[in-house]
Design a protein around this motif. Structure first.
Motif, mmCIF file in Angstrom:
data_model
loop_
_atom_site.group_PDB
_atom_site.id
_atom_site.type_symbol
_atom_site.label_atom_id
_atom_site.label_comp_id
_atom_site.label_asym_id
_atom_site.label_seq_id
_atom_site.Cartn_x
_atom_site.Cartn_y
_atom_site.Cartn_z
ATOM 1 N N VAL A 18 47.447 95.748 35.436
ATOM 2 C CA VAL A 18 48.387 95.611 36.544
ATOM 3 C C VAL A 18 49.457 96.681 36.403
ATOM 4 O O VAL A 18 50.067 96.817 35.339
ATOM 5 C CB VAL A 18 49.064 94.221 36.551
ATOM 6 C CG1 VAL A 18 50.187 94.171 37.583
ATOM 7 C CG2 VAL A 18 48.056 93.125 36.809
ATOM 8 N N LEU A 19 49.689 97.436 37.467
ATOM 9 C CA LEU A 19 50.815 98.365 37.530
ATOM 10 C C LEU A 19 51.925 97.667 38.291
ATOM 11 O O LEU A 19 51.734 97.228 39.428
ATOM 12 C CB LEU A 19 50.427 99.652 38.256
ATOM 13 C CG LEU A 19 51.572 100.645 38.498
ATOM 14 C CD1 LEU A 19 52.103 101.199 37.166
ATOM 15 C CD2 LEU A 19 51.128 101.768 39.415
ATOM 16 N N TYR A 20 53.093 97.551 37.665
ATOM 17 C CA TYR A 20 54.247 96.914 38.279
ATOM 18 C C TYR A 20 55.253 98.001 38.642
ATOM 19 O O TYR A 20 55.689 98.755 37.780
ATOM 20 C CB TYR A 20 54.881 95.907 37.319
ATOM 21 C CG TYR A 20 56.105 95.239 37.878
ATOM 22 C CD1 TYR A 20 55.998 94.141 38.720
ATOM 23 C CD2 TYR A 20 57.377 95.717 37.577
ATOM 24 C CE1 TYR A 20 57.118 93.527 39.243
ATOM 25 C CE2 TYR A 20 58.507 95.112 38.103
ATOM 26 C CZ TYR A 20 58.363 94.017 38.931
ATOM 27 O OH TYR A 20 59.479 93.419 39.455
ATOM 28 N N ILE A 21 55.615 98.081 39.924
ATOM 29 C CA ILE A 21 56.569 99.078 40.397
ATOM 30 C C ILE A 21 57.817 98.330 40.868
ATOM 31 O O ILE A 21 57.781 97.598 41.856
ATOM 32 C CB ILE A 21 55.989 99.936 41.539
ATOM 33 C CG1 ILE A 21 54.631 100.520 41.144
ATOM 34 C CG2 ILE A 21 56.969 101.045 41.907
ATOM 35 C CD1 ILE A 21 53.921 101.257 42.264
ATOM 36 N N SER A 22 58.909 98.516 40.140
ATOM 37 C CA SER A 22 60.134 97.767 40.421
ATOM 38 C C SER A 22 60.952 98.405 41.533
ATOM 39 O O SER A 22 60.701 99.527 41.962
ATOM 40 C CB SER A 22 60.990 97.683 39.154
ATOM 41 O OG SER A 22 61.450 98.971 38.794
ATOM 42 N N GLY A 23 61.963 97.667 41.948
ATOM 43 C CA GLY A 23 62.879 98.150 42.966
ATOM 44 C C GLY A 23 63.959 99.037 42.373
ATOM 45 O O GLY A 23 64.099 99.170 41.155
ATOM 46 N N THR A 24 64.731 99.636 43.243
ATOM 47 C CA THR A 24 65.822 100.512 42.828
ATOM 48 C C THR A 24 66.814 99.745 41.964
ATOM 49 O O THR A 24 67.208 98.637 42.292
ATOM 50 C CB THR A 24 66.556 101.068 44.066
ATOM 51 O OG1 THR A 24 65.603 101.762 44.860
ATOM 52 C CG2 THR A 24 67.677 101.996 43.679
#
Length: 124
Positions: A18-24
């Motif tokens: 799983v690639l997790y891309i967070s918010g700013t």
């Protein structure tokens, strides 16, 4: 695709990738984070600080969505992960959408949380 900037990332867990891309503003120094959550009991989760945030390099801007998406692809290639589930939260959801548009071959499942297809400020 070779990334031209130094990206800080961490991975934890076992199972499907799983690639997790967070918010700013949500970088890996903020605890607890996704890598401290129960998701790592069923998946191997890769999370990273996006360009200009946290412990990743801060290149001269402005940055484009294509650059953010290509950063994610370069990280997946560096890890040797050819196809992954992707979770994008807030701004990270916009990055995930662009990753899916630019590089659909790397997406197995796509989960978008609290996001939109673009940033647009509307007057009240």
């Amino acid at each position: 695709m070779q990334n031209t900037i130094k990206m800080h990332y961490e991975a934890r867990g076992e199972g499907p990738h799983v690639l997790y891309i967070s918010g700013t503003g949500a970088d890996l120094r903020v605890k607890p984070g996704v890598l401290d959550s129960p998701i790592t009991q069923q998946f191997e989760v890769l999370a990273y600080d996006q360009r200009g945030l946290g412990q990743s390099e801060i290149p001269a801007g402005p940055y484009t969505m294509a650059q953010y998406a290509d950063d994610a692809l370069a990280l997946l290639e560096q890890k040797g992960w050819p196809k992954v589930h992707v979770i994008g939260v807030s701004f990270g959801g916009m990055v995930a959408l662009n990753l899916a548009i630019r590089h659909p071959h790397v997406i197995d499942r796509l989960v978008l949380c609290c996001t939109s297809p673009r940033r647009r400020v509307r007057p009240l």
